[in-house]
Design a protein around this motif. Structure first.
Motif, PDB file in Angstrom:
ATOM      1  N   ASP A 243       0.852  -1.191   0.000  1.00 16.10           N
ATOM      2  CA  ASP A 243       0.000   0.000   0.000  1.00 16.10           C
ATOM      3  C   ASP A 243       0.890   1.245   0.000  1.00 16.10           C
ATOM      4  N   PRO A 244       1.525   1.568  -1.126  1.00 13.87           N
ATOM      5  CA  PRO A 244       2.448   2.711  -1.143  1.00 13.87           C
ATOM      6  C   PRO A 244       1.769   4.052  -0.882  1.00 13.87           C
ATOM      7  N   THR A 245       0.465   4.167  -1.153  1.00 10.47           N
ATOM      8  CA  THR A 245      -0.211   5.444  -0.907  1.00 10.47           C
ATOM      9  C   THR A 245      -0.211   5.786   0.582  1.00 10.47           C
ATOM     10  N   THR A 246      -0.370   4.770   1.442  1.00  9.90           N
ATOM     11  CA  THR A 246      -0.268   5.020   2.879  1.00  9.90           C
ATOM     12  C   THR A 246       1.138   5.456   3.251  1.00  9.90           C
ATOM     13  N   ALA A 247       2.153   4.861   2.608  1.00  8.07           N
ATOM     14  CA  ALA A 247       3.527   5.294   2.861  1.00  8.07           C
ATOM     15  C   ALA A 247       3.719   6.756   2.470  1.00  8.07           C
ATOM     16  N   ILE A 248       3.079   7.182   1.379  1.00 12.51           N
ATOM     17  CA  ILE A 248       3.177   8.584   0.955  1.00 12.51           C
ATOM     18  C   ILE A 248       2.561   9.497   2.008  1.00 12.51           C
ATOM     19  N   GLU A 249       1.424   9.085   2.572  1.00  8.01           N
ATOM     20  CA  GLU A 249       0.782   9.904   3.611  1.00  8.01           C
ATOM     21  C   GLU A 249       1.661  10.006   4.846  1.00  8.01           C
ATOM     22  N   ALA A 250       2.375   8.938   5.184  1.00 11.28           N
ATOM     23  CA  ALA A 250       3.318   9.017   6.299  1.00 11.28           C
ATOM     24  C   ALA A 250       4.496   9.926   5.954  1.00 11.28           C
ATOM     25  N   LEU A 251       4.987   9.863   4.715  1.00  7.18           N
ATOM     26  CA  LEU A 251       6.099  10.727   4.309  1.00  7.18           C
ATOM     27  C   LEU A 251       5.690  12.204   4.294  1.00  7.18           C
ATOM     28  N   ASP A 252       4.419  12.485   4.014  1.00 11.97           N
ATOM     29  CA  ASP A 252       3.948  13.868   4.113  1.00 11.97           C
ATOM     30  C   ASP A 252       4.189  14.422   5.512  1.00 11.97           C
ATOM     31  N   GLN A 253       3.829  13.624   6.527  1.00 10.23           N
ATOM     32  CA  GLN A 253       4.012  14.052   7.912  1.00 10.23           C
ATOM     33  C   GLN A 253       5.489  14.103   8.289  1.00 10.23           C
ATOM     34  N   ILE A 254       6.274  13.150   7.801  1.00 12.01           N
ATOM     35  CA  ILE A 254       7.707  13.157   8.088  1.00 12.01           C
ATOM     36  C   ILE A 254       8.364  14.409   7.517  1.00 12.01           C
ATOM     37  N   GLU A 255       8.002  14.782   6.295  1.00  6.78           N
ATOM     38  CA  GLU A 255       8.578  15.991   5.704  1.00  6.78           C
ATOM     39  C   GLU A 255       8.245  17.222   6.530  1.00  6.78           C
ATOM     40  N   ASP A 256       6.995  17.335   6.956  1.00  2.00           N
ATOM     41  CA  ASP A 256       6.605  18.507   7.744  1.00  2.00           C
ATOM     42  C   ASP A 256       7.385  18.573   9.055  1.00  2.00           C
ATOM     43  N   VAL A 257       7.556  17.435   9.725  1.00  2.00           N
ATOM     44  CA  VAL A 257       8.280  17.421  11.002  1.00  2.00           C
ATOM     45  C   VAL A 257       9.749  17.756  10.786  1.00  2.00           C
ATOM     46  N   LEU A 258      10.374  17.190   9.755  1.00  2.00           N
ATOM     47  CA  LEU A 258      11.785  17.480   9.499  1.00  2.00           C
ATOM     48  C   LEU A 258      11.997  18.946   9.131  1.00  2.00           C
ATOM     49  N   ARG A 259      11.067  19.532   8.399  1.00  2.00           N
ATOM     50  CA  ARG A 259      11.191  20.957   8.075  1.00  2.00           C
ATOM     51  C   ARG A 259      11.120  21.806   9.335  1.00  2.00           C
ATOM     52  N   ARG A 260      10.296  21.396  10.289  1.00  2.00           N
ATOM     53  CA  ARG A 260      10.230  22.134  11.561  1.00  2.00           C
ATOM     54  C   ARG A 260      11.510  21.963  12.370  1.00  2.00           C
ATOM     55  N   LEU A 261      12.098  20.776  12.296  1.00  2.00           N
ATOM     56  CA  LEU A 261      13.305  20.508  13.073  1.00  2.00           C
ATOM     57  C   LEU A 261      14.554  21.086  12.438  1.00  2.00           C
ATOM     58  N   ALA A 262      14.527  21.356  11.138  1.00  2.00           N
ATOM     59  CA  ALA A 262      15.744  21.687  10.398  1.00  2.00           C
ATOM     60  C   ALA A 262      16.432  22.943  10.906  1.00  2.00           C
ATOM     61  N   ASP A 263      15.672  23.936  11.367  1.00  2.00           N
ATOM     62  CA  ASP A 263      16.285  25.194  11.786  1.00  2.00           C
ATOM     63  C   ASP A 263      16.338  25.345  13.306  1.00  2.00           C
ATOM     64  N   ARG A 264      16.266  24.226  14.014  1.00  2.00           N
ATOM     65  CA  ARG A 264      16.279  24.295  15.475  1.00  2.00           C
ATOM     66  C   ARG A 264      17.489  23.533  16.022  1.00  2.00           C
ATOM     67  N   ALA A 265      17.879  23.870  17.233  1.00  2.00           N
ATOM     68  CA  ALA A 265      19.052  23.250  17.843  1.00  2.00           C
ATOM     69  C   ALA A 265      18.737  21.814  18.252  1.00  2.00           C
ATOM     70  N   HIS A 266      19.767  20.963  18.195  1.00  2.00           N
ATOM     71  CA  HIS A 266      19.616  19.558  18.529  1.00  2.00           C
ATOM     72  C   HIS A 266      20.743  19.134  19.450  1.00  2.00           C
ATOM     73  N   GLY A 267      20.703  17.893  19.853  1.00  2.00           N
ATOM     74  CA  GLY A 267      21.741  17.369  20.715  1.00  2.00           C
ATOM     75  C   GLY A 267      21.471  17.668  22.175  1.00  2.00           C
ATOM     76  N   PRO A 268      22.491  17.493  23.045  1.00  2.00           N
ATOM     77  CA  PRO A 268      22.306  17.696  24.492  1.00  2.00           C
ATOM     78  C   PRO A 268      21.792  19.101  24.801  1.00  2.00           C
ATOM     79  N   TYR A 269      21.046  19.199  25.869  1.00  2.00           N
ATOM     80  CA  TYR A 269      20.467  20.498  26.226  1.00  2.00           C
ATOM     81  C   TYR A 269      20.404  20.645  27.744  1.00  2.00           C
ATOM     82  N   TRP A 270      20.281  21.897  28.172  1.00  2.00           N
ATOM     83  CA  TRP A 270      20.097  22.242  29.583  1.00  2.00           C
ATOM     84  C   TRP A 270      18.695  22.790  29.792  1.00  2.00           C
TER      85      TRP A 270
END
Length: 441
Positions: free
Chosen positions: A314-341
């Motif tokens: 069912d590749p169409t369901t995989a596409i719907e999951a990738l839609d959400q993955i792209e949105d989350v990665l775009r939100r994370l792309a410009d934010r700090a990662h790794g260890p934090y205080w």
């Protein structure tokens, strides 16, 4: 940016799935008890009131209450059956989705409402006499039927989203966006001031070790506000060795509690504080999405790769999951990662926690879908579009993991799709997978 140490204020989580389920259990029990109590008390209280409500004689009131009680019990059984079928369907997408989303805790409340209405009608039925008909009570029972019917229809309508992979992916994505905003605040919301020190754990000979004393379990959540208040009040620092989502065995050191520079540690005081800090760590048998961005991406990847399984195809369901993955990665792309205080109100670092870096999150979100989807033109086209969009909107120092995966996608697709036509079709980026608008060749 990849190696930076970020600082952020503590936030209060909405609670783990277990906590929400316990609240739902409590509400359901209260509704059942309230129905029985109201069915006993209202007819007695009604005898001291002037006549009101719908007009019923004794036989009609008894028939009405009996029908309501039987109908609500039957409807409760139907709801339980429907939920069971939906849970089985959801588990085929990922056995972790039911627990992670907590989607079905509201149906415990619905079950309590239905059984409470049935008990109300049954108890009230026992108090109907030929010369004493509690008209207000019977009228209220009829009104409760209307409330129950509206509630059942509303919640059953929402079940149609729970039985589709796209609906589950959207539900995970919606929750995950909130978690990203809380655990990875945007630059405008970041804590100002000098950068905090690297959160390296204290050596084993320094500071009070905080160990997990129970059965082996996963770290489900941290009570961040309470941790920061304790650290600020006693002028200490807490350095965690494990992050939310890690599995820890009995006796495993989870964190170190160390006094701030210039203070002499007091063994008795440190032990007392260590017990209070340990109480701020929540353990459980399964991970929760509430403070765990990586687990949200894990769930979305699970949906995608299960949909790509030859047994499902069912590749169409995989596409719907990738839609959400792209949105989350775009939100994370410009934010700090790794260890934090986690910092207190004065901006002083108090609690350090390890966390994943940007390449780790990209790998978690995409690598398995690259592997299992490389033989499907629809998935390959969507992955091309996803990577192109992220590369176009991501800062230069974040592009390397994305570029590596675009190159890997070319290699995997060329191997899995040796036919020249299918390979050419798959090489065209398409946000819909197949069928999107593109420029003519």
């Amino acid at each position: 940016m990849t190696g930076s140490v970020r600082a952020r204020p503590a936030f209060r989580s909405r609670g783990t799935y277990r906590a929400r389920r316990n609240r739902s259990h409590a509400i359901a029990v209260v509704l059942v008890a309230a129905g029985a109590l109201l069915g006993w008390a209202l007819p007695r209280w009604e005898r001291h009131l002037p006549e009101a409500g719908l007009t019923f004689d004794a036989s009609t009131a008894q028939a009405t209450l009996a029908a309501i009680a039987g109908g609500m019990i039957t409807l409760a059984g139907f709801v339980v059956t429907a939920i069971t079928l939906v849970v089985q369907t959801v588990q085929t997408m990922s056995p972790r989705l039911v627990a992670a989303l907590g989607h079905f805790s509201r149906y415990l409340v619905l079950f309590g409402l239905l059984i409470g209405t049935a008990l109300f009608a049954l108890v009230a039925l026992s108090q109907v006499r030929d010369d004493d008909v509690p008209r207000v009570t019977v009228t209220l029972a009829v009104g409760l039927v209307l409330v129950d019917a509206v509630t059942v229809l509303s919640l059953l309508a929402s079940l149609r989203h729970a039985v589709t992979g796209g609906g589950l992916a959207r539900a995970v994505g919606e929750r995950l966006r909130t978690v990203v905003d809380q655990t990875h605040p945007a630059a405008a919301q970041a804590v100002s001031g000098p950068p905090p020190p690297p959160p390296a754990p204290a050596p084993s000979g320094e500071g009070e070790a905080i160990r997990h004393r129970g059965h082996p379990a996963l770290i489900v959540a941290l009570d961040e506000p309470r941790l920061v208040r304790l650290a600020a009040r006693h002028d200490i620092q807490v350095r965690f060795l494990h992050t939310v989502g890690d599995f820890v065995g009995s006796g495993t050191t989870v964190a170190y509690l160390s006094p701030s520079p210039g203070r002499d540690p007091d063994d008795a005081r440190q032990r007392r504080l260590a017990r209070r800090v340990a109480a701020c760590v929540r353990f459980g048998p399964g991970r929760s999405i509430e403070q765990d961005t990586a687990y949200g991406l894990r769930l979305l990847a699970d949906i995608a790769i299960r949909a790509l399984s030859p047994a499902v195809n069912d590749p169409t369901t995989a596409i719907e999951a990738l839609d959400q993955i792209e949105d989350v990665l775009r939100r994370l792309a410009d934010r700090a990662h790794g260890p934090y205080w986690l910092v207190d109100e004065a901006g002083r670092p108090r609690v350090s926690c390890p966390a994943q870096y940007w390449p780790d999150l990209v790998s978690l979100a995409l690598d398995e879908t690259l592997l299992y989807g490389s033989a499907n033109p629809q998935t390959v086209r969507r992955l091309h579009a996803l990577l192109d969009h992220l590369l176009a909107t991501t800062a230069d120092d974040r592009r390397a993991p994305l570029a590596e995966r675009r190159e890997a996608l070319h290699r995997l697709a060329a191997t899995a799709l040796p036919d020249p036509l299918l390979n050419a079709v798959a090489a065209r980026p398409d946000p819909q997978g197949l069928g999107g608008i593109r420029e003519p060749p």
